[in-house]
Design a protein around this motif. Sequence first.
Motif, PDB file in Angstrom:
ATOM      1  N   ARG A  45       0.937  -1.285  -0.041  1.00 38.34           N
ATOM      2  CA  ARG A  45      -0.002  -0.097   0.039  1.00 38.34           C
ATOM      3  C   ARG A  45       0.876   1.364  -0.010  1.00 38.34           C
ATOM      4  NH1 ARG A  45      -5.526  -0.764   1.562  1.00 38.34           N
ATOM      5  NH2 ARG A  45      -5.903  -2.868   2.116  1.00 38.34           N
ATOM      6  N   ILE A 102      -4.045  -5.671  13.459  1.00 39.96           N
ATOM      7  CA  ILE A 102      -3.246  -5.337  12.394  1.00 39.96           C
ATOM      8  C   ILE A 102      -2.537  -4.181  13.183  1.00 39.96           C
ATOM      9  CG2 ILE A 102      -4.434  -6.571  10.586  1.00 39.96           C
ATOM     10  CD1 ILE A 102      -4.959  -2.919  10.978  1.00 39.96           C
ATOM     11  N   SER A 103      -1.442  -3.743  12.264  1.00 40.93           N
ATOM     12  CA  SER A 103      -0.808  -2.409  12.713  1.00 40.93           C
ATOM     13  C   SER A 103      -0.790  -1.813  11.579  1.00 40.93           C
ATOM     14  CB  SER A 103       0.821  -2.588  12.933  1.00 40.93           C
ATOM     15  OG  SER A 103       1.214  -3.721  13.888  1.00 40.93           O
ATOM     16  N   VAL A 104      -1.416  -0.367  11.783  1.00 37.20           N
ATOM     17  CA  VAL A 104      -1.512   0.670  10.821  1.00 37.20           C
ATOM     18  C   VAL A 104      -0.492   1.786  11.243  1.00 37.20           C
ATOM     19  CG1 VAL A 104      -3.259   2.329  10.077  1.00 37.20           C
ATOM     20  CG2 VAL A 104      -3.715   0.083  11.090  1.00 37.20           C
ATOM     21  N   THR A 131      -9.386  -8.845   4.237  1.00 36.32           N
ATOM     22  CA  THR A 131      -9.995  -8.236   5.528  1.00 36.32           C
ATOM     23  C   THR A 131     -10.955  -8.676   6.091  1.00 36.32           C
ATOM     24  OG1 THR A 131      -8.933  -6.118   3.907  1.00 36.32           O
ATOM     25  CG2 THR A 131      -9.976  -5.722   6.208  1.00 36.32           C
ATOM     26  N   GLY A 151     -10.097   4.374   4.546  1.00 35.77           N
ATOM     27  CA  GLY A 151      -9.721   2.762   4.858  1.00 35.77           C
ATOM     28  C   GLY A 151     -10.679   1.698   4.950  1.00 35.77           C
ATOM     29  N   VAL A 204      -9.506  -4.847  12.743  1.00 35.12           N
ATOM     30  CA  VAL A 204     -10.101  -4.429  11.450  1.00 35.12           C
ATOM     31  C   VAL A 204     -11.314  -4.036  11.717  1.00 35.12           C
ATOM     32  CG1 VAL A 204      -8.258  -5.404  10.189  1.00 35.12           C
ATOM     33  CG2 VAL A 204     -10.459  -6.541  10.604  1.00 35.12           C
ATOM     34  N   LYS A 247      -9.946 -11.399   8.249  1.00 33.59           N
ATOM     35  CA  LYS A 247      -9.265 -11.005   9.400  1.00 33.59           C
ATOM     36  C   LYS A 247     -10.036 -10.526  10.515  1.00 33.59           C
ATOM     37  CE  LYS A 247      -4.866  -9.199   7.384  1.00 33.59           C
ATOM     38  NZ  LYS A 247      -5.312  -9.700   6.059  1.00 33.59           N
ATOM     39  N   GLY A 250     -12.067  -2.386   8.182  1.00 33.76           N
ATOM     40  CA  GLY A 250     -11.084  -1.770   7.310  1.00 33.76           C
ATOM     41  C   GLY A 250      -9.844  -1.521   8.241  1.00 33.76           C
ATOM     42  N   TYR A 251      -9.444  -0.119   7.822  1.00 29.40           N
ATOM     43  CA  TYR A 251      -8.160   0.272   8.524  1.00 29.40           C
ATOM     44  C   TYR A 251      -8.293   1.818   9.317  1.00 29.40           C
ATOM     45  CZ  TYR A 251      -6.477  -3.570   5.961  1.00 29.40           C
ATOM     46  OH  TYR A 251      -6.220  -4.948   5.587  1.00 29.40           O
ATOM     47  N   GLY A 252      -9.265   1.971   9.844  1.00 26.98           N
ATOM     48  CA  GLY A 252      -9.325   3.201  10.686  1.00 26.98           C
ATOM     49  C   GLY A 252     -10.381   4.397  10.013  1.00 26.98           C
TER      50      GLY A 252
END
Length: 683
Positions: free
Chosen positions: A148, A385-387, A375, A347, A397, A378, A341-343
């Motif tokens: 990414r 996960i680390s963002v 995802t 995301g 997530v 997950k 997702g990622y925040g």
Amino acid sequence: MLLEEISISRGVNQIINSVDWRVERGERWGIVGPNGAGKSTLLGAITGTIDMEPGSVALVAPKTRVGYLKQTAVGDSTKTVFEEASSSMAGVQSAQIAVNKAIEAIENGDTSEKALNALDDANKEFERAGGYSMESKVENILRGLGFRDGDSQRLCSEFSGGWQMRIGLAKLLLSEPSLLLLDEPSNHLDSSARDWLGNYLKNYDGTIILVSHDVSLLSACTNSIAEICKGTLQTYVSVTYDTYLEQKAFRAKSAKAEYERNMAEAAKLQAFVDRFGASATKAASAQSRVKMLEKMKKEGKLTPPPQELAEAERWRPSLTLPDPPKAMGDVLLSLKNCDIGYGDDKGILVKNANLEVTRGMKLILRGKNGAGKSTLMKALTNELISVKGEDSEPRNVVVSGERVENTSLRAGVFSQDLAQQLDKDSVALDLVMEYARTGKHGNIQISDEQGRSVMGRLGLSGDKPLRKISALSGGEKARVALSMFSLKANNLILLDEPSNHLDVECIEALGEALSKWGKIEGSGSRTAGDGAIVVVSHDRAFCETVGFTHVGTVQDKKLVIEERDLRDSDWEIYDLAADDIEVDSSSSSVPQKPVELTPEQKAAANQRRKDLLNAPKRIKRLEADIAKCNAKIASLDQEMLEVGNDVGKLTDLSNEKQKEEAKVEKMEAEWMELEELLASEEA
């Protein structure tokens, strides 16, 4: 590149035996063969990393830059992803050093014409080497392999083993070697990165030798196939992968027929020797036939062809999963109104997702690349996960909503990176047993014998369970991970692209085990049993073996669940990058307007119908004619034995035999075409 008389042994076992192979500049070879056949060993011989037996020769043309991707990660690099990936771009690196040196000289006060010309020349060389486009080139390759935006500035050490493999692949591709050697490069790639790699290699300006079990990758970027079988190398030049399969089948059939003819001839010779060997009047003739038998043995005519030996000795791994523990209630795991997702809003990949995983459900998640299938997986596994950002703490997530587990849930996860996460310094059996006996739902009663039995059925027999992980091949590591996974009893199994890191035989074993797992004995119900399965996979054969009760489609940030089997149309659009994929909301298909055929297409269709009608009769006639020809060949063989030393008669009989053999070969080719025609119609 030229290989001559290459022979390699491992202990007392000979892996490669007297292999000759020539690879011309610009060719694209795929190396295939069963596990343990010696595919990686052959690459090692080319690069000189594996010792060959005395007398063997491996020659690579002068000035050839060889790039080799092993089944290992980038290791303990302390660099950023960008720095590690670009470190192999030797031309740009040396040009940059020259530019820096010229600039430093001018900054130190040397403003002479010579110094200015040196800077100008250095800048031109930097441009020729692609220095000004280096950054975009590196980022494009990293993006193609699934990284990414922003990942290029993270440290390599922040990534798991599977992602470090991608960094190593990016580094190799950016070095642009003239001879590119790749050993299972797609093992740790998702379907999007695999598609990108296939297109990249298809247009690669250099020679490629690719070891892979990924048929789609082989089909995309190779134009010749080399198959290792029982220590021999069978080459198929200028063919697609599908054509290779056809030629392989024909070669095997022809080799088998020739072997059977040789055995029949040898039997006649031996019968004559047995009958007349002691006769004074026939002693000379008997001795002559003994010599003929010895010659046939020496020439290998009485040894089964490699394909026959391999098939006879073919071993298939097997897998039995423990029965699923019973759970209270039908729902094992659910997502309620979840944003995943990622925040931040950008995301979020799936919005307002609702999913109930119930006992007996077999769910496949499908959708275009990047839609959020992995995802979503997950989210189901509750993986942290680390963002990258102000808060570097691991997070879930599931950004909002509720994830609810059954109190009796026992979930087993088999993910893409599992094999790469194994401790390299641990003994394989120790890892398997520690996992089976400890942790959540571990069973201390599982014995070492049970562990070794599971590993043995997956091909990890002999001393392999007692080896360290670092001493195992990539395929063997995956089998260790699968052994661990299969020893714990679970009532929910989650698999994220299992075929990415397992070989074909293990994928078949896993698919068969999952198809039987969790069902109530004798029940034909689609929802029978206590276990549930959720899978993300692009492997059609594997998915059809498992058999699914539900299909989940991720599209436009939505999750749609349908209770149905997979359809052919699912595979036509599965994992494509198009944005106009539509989700079926009903079990009925929309009627399509008939396609108008051209006169040529109509004529071809009519001819096909005629061929199909006549095929059974023609096949029967061909089989009868082939039998007659084979009888004639056997009769000619007998006549040749009986004419003695009459050279003229022997020549005539030999010519007649060759004509009959040519007829048989032609008829067998037609027979195969008709059989394939009927098979395609049945399919």
